[in-house]
Scaffold this active site. Structure first.
Site, PDB file in Angstrom:
ATOM      1  N   CYS A  49       0.866  -1.183   0.000  1.00  0.00           N
ATOM      2  CA  CYS A  49       0.000   0.000   0.000  1.00  0.00           C
ATOM      3  C   CYS A  49       0.908   1.240   0.000  1.00  0.00           C
ATOM      4  CB  CYS A  49      -0.972  -0.024   1.173  1.00  0.00           C
ATOM      5  SG  CYS A  49      -0.192  -0.005   2.806  1.00  0.00           S
ATOM      6  N   ASN A  56       2.230   1.471   4.449  1.00  0.00           N
ATOM      7  CA  ASN A  56       2.555   0.198   5.127  1.00  0.00           C
ATOM      8  C   ASN A  56       2.239   0.234   6.620  1.00  0.00           C
ATOM      9  OD1 ASN A  56       5.519  -1.859   5.739  1.00  0.00           O
ATOM     10  ND2 ASN A  56       3.463  -2.529   5.277  1.00  0.00           N
ATOM     11  N   CYS A  66      -1.485   0.651   7.418  1.00  0.00           N
ATOM     12  CA  CYS A  66      -2.936   0.359   7.506  1.00  0.00           C
ATOM     13  C   CYS A  66      -3.311  -0.849   6.659  1.00  0.00           C
ATOM     14  CB  CYS A  66      -3.764   1.572   7.083  1.00  0.00           C
ATOM     15  SG  CYS A  66      -3.512   3.025   8.126  1.00  0.00           S
ATOM     16  N   ARG A  67      -3.434  -0.657   5.340  1.00  0.00           N
ATOM     17  CA  ARG A  67      -4.012  -1.707   4.505  1.00  0.00           C
ATOM     18  C   ARG A  67      -3.098  -2.904   4.283  1.00  0.00           C
ATOM     19  NH1 ARG A  67      -5.188   2.115  -0.363  1.00  0.00           N
ATOM     20  NH2 ARG A  67      -3.323   3.036   0.580  1.00  0.00           N
ATOM     21  N   SER A  68      -1.827  -2.675   3.927  1.00  0.00           N
ATOM     22  CA  SER A  68      -0.999  -3.848   3.608  1.00  0.00           C
ATOM     23  C   SER A  68      -0.662  -4.691   4.849  1.00  0.00           C
ATOM     24  CB  SER A  68       0.256  -3.472   2.802  1.00  0.00           C
ATOM     25  OG  SER A  68       1.111  -2.613   3.505  1.00  0.00           O
ATOM     26  N   ASP A 117      -8.334   3.539   1.223  1.00  0.00           N
ATOM     27  CA  ASP A 117      -7.415   3.929   2.286  1.00  0.00           C
ATOM     28  C   ASP A 117      -8.200   4.442   3.509  1.00  0.00           C
ATOM     29  OD1 ASP A 117      -5.409   4.859   3.847  1.00  0.00           O
ATOM     30  OD2 ASP A 117      -4.492   6.146   2.325  1.00  0.00           O
TER      31      ASP A 117
HETATM   32  P1  4NP Z   1      -1.858   2.798   4.084  1.00  0.00           P
HETATM   33  O1  4NP Z   1      -2.504   4.164   4.668  1.00  0.00           O
HETATM   34  O2  4NP Z   1      -1.274   3.157   2.731  1.00  0.00           O
HETATM   35  O3  4NP Z   1      -3.019   1.885   3.980  1.00  0.00           O
HETATM   36  O4  4NP Z   1      -0.804   2.359   5.085  1.00  0.00           O
HETATM   37  C1  4NP Z   1      -1.773   5.333   4.797  1.00  0.00           C
HETATM   38  C2  4NP Z   1      -0.961   5.525   5.902  1.00  0.00           C
HETATM   39  C3  4NP Z   1      -0.273   6.698   6.061  1.00  0.00           C
HETATM   40  C4  4NP Z   1      -0.385   7.687   5.106  1.00  0.00           C
HETATM   41  C5  4NP Z   1      -1.195   7.515   3.999  1.00  0.00           C
HETATM   42  C6  4NP Z   1      -1.886   6.319   3.843  1.00  0.00           C
HETATM   43  N1  4NP Z   1       0.302   8.920   5.285  1.00  0.00           N
HETATM   44  O5  4NP Z   1       0.126   9.827   4.454  1.00  0.00           O
HETATM   45  O6  4NP Z   1       1.089   9.050   6.228  1.00  0.00           O
END
Ligand code: 4NP
Length: 166
Positions: free
Chosen positions: A15, A18, A20-22, A130
């Protein structure tokens, strides 16, 4: 990680951050694979470097824990060229990350790169949304998505491994 003599299938989830989703996809897949008796090498990474070395978001940890999966020990890292040589499958959690992954692929990579939700009938071409800027509901929705995809992925990998008496 896969060494040259490791015959296990390697699966990497990707994702943006790294956290939340992955990591949730990794947790859901590890859990589904364990239930099916499938021994895979599994990891998750981000295309961005925002959260290197960090544990998953507390909301992702709590959501996975509510489904009896512990992802608290995972740590953020960024996609690197070596991942394309070590893993058989690389799954993007959304289309923007799919493009980012493909842009990083080295010429000698072996990994098949695809969108995770392409594994789920009726969800082809769609993202695991997300949940980072939203509330807990978004995390639960993301967990449902990655769990359905994880089950489909286990079935896909299990089919390719012949039974001992085949
Ligand atoms: P992820 O979510 O891609 O599912 O881990 C996010 C986590 C952090 C951020 C964006 C998306 N960020 O901008 O810090």
């Amino acid at each position: 990680m896969l060494g040259n003599d490791d015959k296990r299938t390697g699966v990497l989830f990707v994702c943006l951050g790294n956290i939340c989703r992955s990591p949730m996809a990794e947790g859901a897949f590890r859990s589904a694979a364990a239930r099916a008796g499938l021994d895979c090498v599994t990891d998750s990474v981000g295309t961005a470097a925002y959260h290197l070395g960090e544990a998953p978001d507390d909301r992702a940890i709590a959501t996975a824990a509510a489904h009896d999966v512990d992802i608290s020990g995972l740590r953020g890292r960024q996609l690197e060229a070596e991942d394309f040589r070590r893993f058989n499958h690389i799954f993007a959690l959304d289309t923007a990350n799919l493009f980012a992954i493909k842009a990083k692929a080295p010429l000698d990579g072996i990994a098949k790169v695809a969108l995770l939700m392409d594994l789920v009938k009726g969800r082809e071409g769609t993202a695991v949304k997300d949940p980072y800027y939203g509330d807990m509901k978004g995390f639960e929705t993301a967990w449902k998505d990655v769990s359905v995809a994880a089950d489909a992925l286990v079935k896909m990998i299990a089919r390719k491994i012949p039974a001992a008496n085949d």
